[in-house]
Design a protein around this motif. Structure first.
Motif, PDB file in Angstrom:
ATOM      1  N   SER A  58      37.203  49.442  42.368  1.00  0.00           N
ATOM      2  CA  SER A  58      36.645  48.093  42.201  1.00  0.00           C
ATOM      3  C   SER A  58      36.607  47.670  40.740  1.00  0.00           C
ATOM      4  O   SER A  58      36.167  48.433  39.866  1.00  0.00           O
ATOM      5  N   ILE A  59      37.063  46.455  40.492  1.00  0.00           N
ATOM      6  CA  ILE A  59      36.919  45.824  39.181  1.00  0.00           C
ATOM      7  C   ILE A  59      36.168  44.513  39.379  1.00  0.00           C
ATOM      8  O   ILE A  59      36.201  43.923  40.464  1.00  0.00           O
ATOM      9  N   GLY A  60      35.452  44.079  38.360  1.00  0.00           N
ATOM     10  CA  GLY A  60      34.646  42.874  38.503  1.00  0.00           C
ATOM     11  C   GLY A  60      34.737  41.967  37.290  1.00  0.00           C
ATOM     12  O   GLY A  60      35.169  42.381  36.207  1.00  0.00           O
ATOM     13  N   LYS A  61      34.336  40.732  37.482  1.00  0.00           N
ATOM     14  CA  LYS A  61      34.244  39.772  36.386  1.00  0.00           C
ATOM     15  C   LYS A  61      33.118  38.802  36.703  1.00  0.00           C
ATOM     16  O   LYS A  61      32.742  38.613  37.869  1.00  0.00           O
ATOM     17  N   TRP A  62      32.585  38.196  35.659  1.00  0.00           N
ATOM     18  CA  TRP A  62      31.524  37.208  35.827  1.00  0.00           C
ATOM     19  C   TRP A  62      32.130  35.815  35.818  1.00  0.00           C
ATOM     20  O   TRP A  62      32.857  35.449  34.912  1.00  0.00           O
ATOM     21  N   GLU A  63      31.844  35.056  36.863  1.00  0.00           N
ATOM     22  CA  GLU A  63      32.196  33.636  36.915  1.00  0.00           C
ATOM     23  C   GLU A  63      30.872  32.881  36.897  1.00  0.00           C
ATOM     24  O   GLU A  63      30.237  32.681  37.936  1.00  0.00           O
ATOM     25  N   GLY A  64      30.428  32.506  35.705  1.00  0.00           N
ATOM     26  CA  GLY A  64      29.103  31.920  35.573  1.00  0.00           C
ATOM     27  C   GLY A  64      28.069  32.969  35.904  1.00  0.00           C
ATOM     28  O   GLY A  64      28.049  34.059  35.323  1.00  0.00           O
ATOM     29  N   ASP A  65      27.206  32.681  36.881  1.00  0.00           N
ATOM     30  CA  ASP A  65      26.167  33.642  37.266  1.00  0.00           C
ATOM     31  C   ASP A  65      26.577  34.497  38.458  1.00  0.00           C
ATOM     32  O   ASP A  65      25.757  35.212  39.027  1.00  0.00           O
ATOM     33  N   THR A  66      27.856  34.439  38.863  1.00  0.00           N
ATOM     34  CA  THR A  66      28.334  35.165  40.037  1.00  0.00           C
ATOM     35  C   THR A  66      29.204  36.342  39.641  1.00  0.00           C
ATOM     36  O   THR A  66      30.161  36.194  38.869  1.00  0.00           O
ATOM     37  N   LEU A  67      28.881  37.522  40.163  1.00  0.00           N
ATOM     38  CA  LEU A  67      29.720  38.692  39.971  1.00  0.00           C
ATOM     39  C   LEU A  67      30.782  38.700  41.064  1.00  0.00           C
ATOM     40  O   LEU A  67      30.462  38.747  42.253  1.00  0.00           O
ATOM     41  N   VAL A  68      32.050  38.637  40.659  1.00  0.00           N
ATOM     42  CA  VAL A  68      33.176  38.633  41.595  1.00  0.00           C
ATOM     43  C   VAL A  68      33.858  39.992  41.501  1.00  0.00           C
ATOM     44  O   VAL A  68      34.284  40.413  40.420  1.00  0.00           O
ATOM     45  N   ILE A 115      20.971  48.895  42.430  1.00  0.00           N
ATOM     46  CA  ILE A 115      21.980  48.403  41.502  1.00  0.00           C
ATOM     47  C   ILE A 115      21.538  48.760  40.093  1.00  0.00           C
ATOM     48  O   ILE A 115      20.402  48.506  39.702  1.00  0.00           O
ATOM     49  N   VAL A 116      22.444  49.380  39.342  1.00  0.00           N
ATOM     50  CA  VAL A 116      22.199  49.722  37.939  1.00  0.00           C
ATOM     51  C   VAL A 116      23.303  49.064  37.116  1.00  0.00           C
ATOM     52  O   VAL A 116      24.487  49.346  37.338  1.00  0.00           O
ATOM     53  N   GLN A 117      22.931  48.212  36.192  1.00  0.00           N
ATOM     54  CA  GLN A 117      23.903  47.362  35.510  1.00  0.00           C
ATOM     55  C   GLN A 117      23.852  47.550  33.998  1.00  0.00           C
ATOM     56  O   GLN A 117      22.784  47.654  33.402  1.00  0.00           O
ATOM     57  N   ASN A 118      25.046  47.608  33.383  1.00  0.00           N
ATOM     58  CA  ASN A 118      25.137  47.491  31.932  1.00  0.00           C
ATOM     59  C   ASN A 118      26.318  46.590  31.589  1.00  0.00           C
ATOM     60  O   ASN A 118      26.879  45.937  32.478  1.00  0.00           O
ATOM     61  N   LYS A 119      26.703  46.547  30.352  1.00  0.00           N
ATOM     62  CA  LYS A 119      27.721  45.583  29.925  1.00  0.00           C
ATOM     63  C   LYS A 119      29.081  45.848  30.553  1.00  0.00           C
ATOM     64  O   LYS A 119      29.820  44.921  30.885  1.00  0.00           O
ATOM     65  N   ASP A 120      29.427  47.111  30.727  1.00  0.00           N
ATOM     66  CA  ASP A 120      30.779  47.476  31.162  1.00  0.00           C
ATOM     67  C   ASP A 120      30.902  47.848  32.630  1.00  0.00           C
ATOM     68  O   ASP A 120      32.007  47.853  33.169  1.00  0.00           O
ATOM     69  N   THR A 121      29.795  48.184  33.266  1.00  0.00           N
ATOM     70  CA  THR A 121      29.857  48.616  34.664  1.00  0.00           C
ATOM     71  C   THR A 121      28.646  48.116  35.437  1.00  0.00           C
ATOM     72  O   THR A 121      27.589  47.848  34.866  1.00  0.00           O
ATOM     73  N   VAL A 122      28.835  48.004  36.753  1.00  0.00           N
ATOM     74  CA  VAL A 122      27.731  47.783  37.681  1.00  0.00           C
ATOM     75  C   VAL A 122      27.846  48.887  38.723  1.00  0.00           C
ATOM     76  O   VAL A 122      28.875  49.001  39.400  1.00  0.00           O
ATOM     77  N   TYR A 146      33.983  48.210  37.615  1.00  0.00           N
ATOM     78  CA  TYR A 146      34.370  48.192  36.203  1.00  0.00           C
ATOM     79  C   TYR A 146      34.556  46.742  35.766  1.00  0.00           C
ATOM     80  O   TYR A 146      35.484  46.054  36.208  1.00  0.00           O
ATOM     81  N   ILE A 147      33.653  46.270  34.900  1.00  0.00           N
ATOM     82  CA  ILE A 147      33.681  44.874  34.474  1.00  0.00           C
ATOM     83  C   ILE A 147      34.868  44.625  33.543  1.00  0.00           C
ATOM     84  O   ILE A 147      35.086  45.362  32.576  1.00  0.00           O
ATOM     85  N   ASP A 148      35.616  43.579  33.869  1.00  0.00           N
ATOM     86  CA  ASP A 148      36.813  43.205  33.105  1.00  0.00           C
ATOM     87  C   ASP A 148      37.803  44.364  33.008  1.00  0.00           C
ATOM     88  O   ASP A 148      38.536  44.508  32.022  1.00  0.00           O
ATOM     89  N   GLY A 149      37.819  45.212  34.039  1.00  0.00           N
ATOM     90  CA  GLY A 149      38.750  46.334  34.053  1.00  0.00           C
ATOM     91  C   GLY A 149      40.036  45.975  34.785  1.00  0.00           C
ATOM     92  O   GLY A 149      40.264  44.813  35.178  1.00  0.00           O
ATOM     93  N   GLN A 150      40.883  46.952  34.978  1.00  0.00           N
ATOM     94  CA  GLN A 150      42.143  46.774  35.700  1.00  0.00           C
ATOM     95  C   GLN A 150      42.317  47.914  36.697  1.00  0.00           C
ATOM     96  O   GLN A 150      41.861  49.035  36.458  1.00  0.00           O
ATOM     97  N   HIS A 151      42.980  47.614  37.804  1.00  0.00           N
ATOM     98  CA  HIS A 151      43.317  48.681  38.744  1.00  0.00           C
ATOM     99  C   HIS A 151      44.431  49.531  38.133  1.00  0.00           C
ATOM    100  O   HIS A 151      45.429  48.974  37.647  1.00  0.00           O
TER     101      HIS A 151
END
Length: 238
Positions: free
Chosen positions: A135-145, A95-102, A116-121
């Motif tokens: 895939s798009i993702g968002k952080w819910e607390g400490d969980t990547l959804v 896993i390689v992570q930065n602010k905008d992508t995982v 894509y973090i906080d992205g859209q399909h």
């Protein structure tokens, strides 16, 4: 005689923060970067479910599962394994992570996947199905959804013939449970194959320092493809 000097509050706060694991620092998502693998990876999701839990097949989905030819496993034909199978199966990934992508870099077929973090399909995403989907993702607390759609229906969900349609929608959750563990849960929603959404979960373990992904080039096994024979199930599926 020892002289004591007062410690500035800002220094104290900084010192405290450096002792708090990344996952616990307020306002900052945990860093999932590293080499991971399933604590109990499986190629057969049905057998790995908790006692009493079964895959909620539609009649069509069950018929396809019962009559699958296991020799047609797409992963064995050098096709990408798909987003969730790459994680639940028995191969490590980085896993390689930065602010905008995982990004997930898989040993299995030397493949990759980007969240894509906080992205859209994209509006036309269903016109371009991909083996890893979109895939798009968002952080819910400490969980990547992670929300994944437009997955090529030629992929399987495991190595034992669990198929899906192009309607498959995945929701995955990656929740750190310690410095070297992540709890992973994936929910499969496919009205063609399943009567309702259902979830499979497992724990991921950080691999030892110095471990690395090894090269796996499936095409080097091409000579073995010619020996594959049709293989139907030997056991009754409930």
């Amino acid at each position: 005689m020892t002289t004591r000097f007062p410690i500035p509050a800002r220094w104290l706060c900084a010192a405290l923060l450096t002792t708090i694991p990344m996952a616990a620092q307020p306002g900052k998502p945990p860093d999932l970067s590293g080499l991971w693998d399933g604590a109990r990876p499986t190629g057969d999701l049905a057998r790995a479910l908790p006692a009493g839990q079964k895959i909620p097949f539609t009649p069509y989905g069950l018929e396809k599962y019962k009559n699958v030819d296991l020799a047609t496993n797409p992963n064995g034909q050098c096709l990408p394994p798909g987003p969730s199978r790459s994680i639940t199966g028995p191969s490590p990934f980085q896993i390689v992570q930065n602010k905008d992508t995982v990004a997930f870099l898989f040993e299995n077929h030397f493949d990759y996947r980007i969240i894509y973090i906080d992205g859209q399909h994209p509006a036309d995403i269903n016109d371009y199905p991909a083996f890893m989907g979109h895939s798009i993702g968002k952080w819910e607390g400490d969980t990547l959804v992670v929300d994944t759609v437009s997955i090529n229906d030629r992929t399987w969900l495991d190595s034992n013939g669990l198929q899906h349609s192009d309607k498959l929608h995945l929701t995955e959750r990656f929740r750190p449970t310690g410095p070297d563990t992540i709890h992973y849960a994936v929910t499969f929603d496919d009205p063609v194959f399943f009567t309702k959404p259902w979830t499979f979960d497992l724990d991921l373990k950080r691999q030892k320092k110095g471990d690395r992904i090894m090269e796996y080039v499936c095409e080097e096994n091409e000579k073995d493809f010619k020996t594959l024979k049709p293989t139907t199930r030997k056991v009754e599926v409930q």
